[in-house]
Design a protein around this motif. Structure first.
Motif, PDB file in Angstrom:
ATOM      1  N   ASN A  95     -41.100   8.410 -12.517  1.00  0.00           N
ATOM      2  CA  ASN A  95     -40.029   9.454 -12.239  1.00  0.00           C
ATOM      3  C   ASN A  95     -40.410  10.400 -11.449  1.00  0.00           C
ATOM      4  O   ASN A  95     -41.246  10.378 -10.845  1.00  0.00           O
ATOM      5  N   ARG A  96     -39.543  11.482 -11.214  1.00  0.00           N
ATOM      6  CA  ARG A  96     -39.892  12.444 -10.348  1.00  0.00           C
ATOM      7  C   ARG A  96     -41.153  13.062 -10.523  1.00  0.00           C
ATOM      8  O   ARG A  96     -41.641  13.826  -9.719  1.00  0.00           O
ATOM      9  N   ALA A 116     -34.212   2.772 -19.336  1.00  0.00           N
ATOM     10  CA  ALA A 116     -35.549   3.503 -19.421  1.00  0.00           C
ATOM     11  C   ALA A 116     -36.494   3.035 -20.496  1.00  0.00           C
ATOM     12  O   ALA A 116     -35.993   2.463 -21.530  1.00  0.00           O
ATOM     13  N   THR A 132     -39.605   6.243 -18.039  1.00  0.00           N
ATOM     14  CA  THR A 132     -39.401   5.883 -16.763  1.00  0.00           C
ATOM     15  C   THR A 132     -37.846   6.509 -16.637  1.00  0.00           C
ATOM     16  O   THR A 132     -37.009   6.645 -17.737  1.00  0.00           O
ATOM     17  N   SER A 133     -37.489   6.777 -15.135  1.00  0.00           N
ATOM     18  CA  SER A 133     -36.443   7.127 -14.946  1.00  0.00           C
ATOM     19  C   SER A 133     -35.312   6.295 -14.818  1.00  0.00           C
ATOM     20  O   SER A 133     -35.571   5.088 -14.455  1.00  0.00           O
ATOM     21  N   GLN A 134     -33.827   6.317 -14.752  1.00  0.00           N
ATOM     22  CA  GLN A 134     -33.090   5.435 -14.750  1.00  0.00           C
ATOM     23  C   GLN A 134     -33.015   4.646 -13.557  1.00  0.00           C
ATOM     24  O   GLN A 134     -33.041   3.391 -13.410  1.00  0.00           O
ATOM     25  N   THR A 177     -36.512   2.447 -13.371  1.00  0.00           N
ATOM     26  CA  THR A 177     -36.933   1.228 -14.328  1.00  0.00           C
ATOM     27  C   THR A 177     -37.003  -0.084 -13.873  1.00  0.00           C
ATOM     28  O   THR A 177     -37.911  -0.843 -14.145  1.00  0.00           O
TER      29      THR A 177
END
Length: 255
Positions: free
Chosen positions: A207-208, A227, A241-243, A246
């Motif tokens: 993710n970010r 996710a 995890t971010s969308q 993923t």
């Protein structure tokens, strides 16, 4: 006056570029600082600039989406932590490809190339030939960081990359978590810079704000439709995890 547009989604990275520009012996105006593909397209449709300093991975997508939708009449210096976009960069008006973290000396060389190309008044075919030559000569030997330097009130110590569970960015500050769960404050500027220093087979940005080490992922659970929740060895909380990441994470974890 040279009008420069900065397309970059990391504030520390934007500040670094502005600092480097201020050190040049030129009359420069930063006409915009943009962090999304959508905003860059809108800006470039109405504003003429002389040079673009562009990251590649932005908040809402890949920067090449900008340069395929907007007619660009100026050179672009790409600044990124990823080396896999090299060919795309030179096919999209790129005259330089600066891999983060880069020094003022490296930035100066890119700037000098911009000035040289501007003075030469080359036509498009000549420019393409020059860029192809640059590309052919660009064959860096990639090595990965084996340990990180940690500054503390008692002095400097080191943490081995192999013993790091994951990296975290929190409000502009970067941390590494070791196998005991201890949190270490890092000297690096952005998570993108750290990502570039690491072996992509072993580390992945889920993710970010989090970059995980594959060898310490004990279990992957479904968190939502788009996710995953990761159980990391020696760490109590799950990382998610971010969308947008993923699908690529699924491919990476199975390699």
């Amino acid at each position: 006056m040279i009008k420069v547009l900065i397309v970059e989604d990391e504030i520390p990275a934007r500040n670094k570029l502005k600092r480097f520009l201020s050190q040049l012996n030129e009359s420069i105006e930063v006409v915009g600082e943009i962090d999304t593909v959508e905003a860059a397209i809108a800006f470039l449709n109405t504003t003429k600039v002389d040079l673009i300093l562009s990251d590649i991975e932005l908040l809402d997508g890949n920067a090449f989406e900008i340069y395929t939708q907007v007619k660009i009449n100026c050179p672009i210096i790409f600044t990124t932590a990823y080396d896999q976009f090299l060919m795309d960069a030179f096919e999209n008006y790129g005259i330089e490809y600066l891999l983060k973290p880069f020094s003022m000396e490296r930035f100066q060389k890119a700037w000098d190339k911009y000035l040289l190309l501007g003075k030469s008044n080359s036509n498009e075919s000549d420019l393409v030939a020059k860029l192809n030559q640059i590309l052919q000569n660009n064959n860096p030997i990639k090595t990965y960081k084996e340990r990180f330097t940690i500054s503390s009130p008692k002095g400097i110590y080191f943490i081995e990359t192999n013993g790091i569970l994951f990296f975290e960015a929190n409000e502009g500050v970067l941390f590494a978590f070791d196998t005991t769960g201890k949190k270490h404050l890092l000297n690096e500027t952005t998570l993108k810079e750290i990502e570039f220093l690491l072996d992509p087979k072993s580390f992945f940005r889920i993710n970010r704000s989090e970059l995980v080490h594959k060898k310490y992922i004990e279990r992957v659970e479904r968190y939502s439709k788009n996710a995953f929740a990761l159980k990391i060895k020696g760490y109590e909380k799950h990382l998610k995890t971010s969308q947008s990441n993923t699908a690529s994470f699924r491919e990476w974890i199975e390699q």
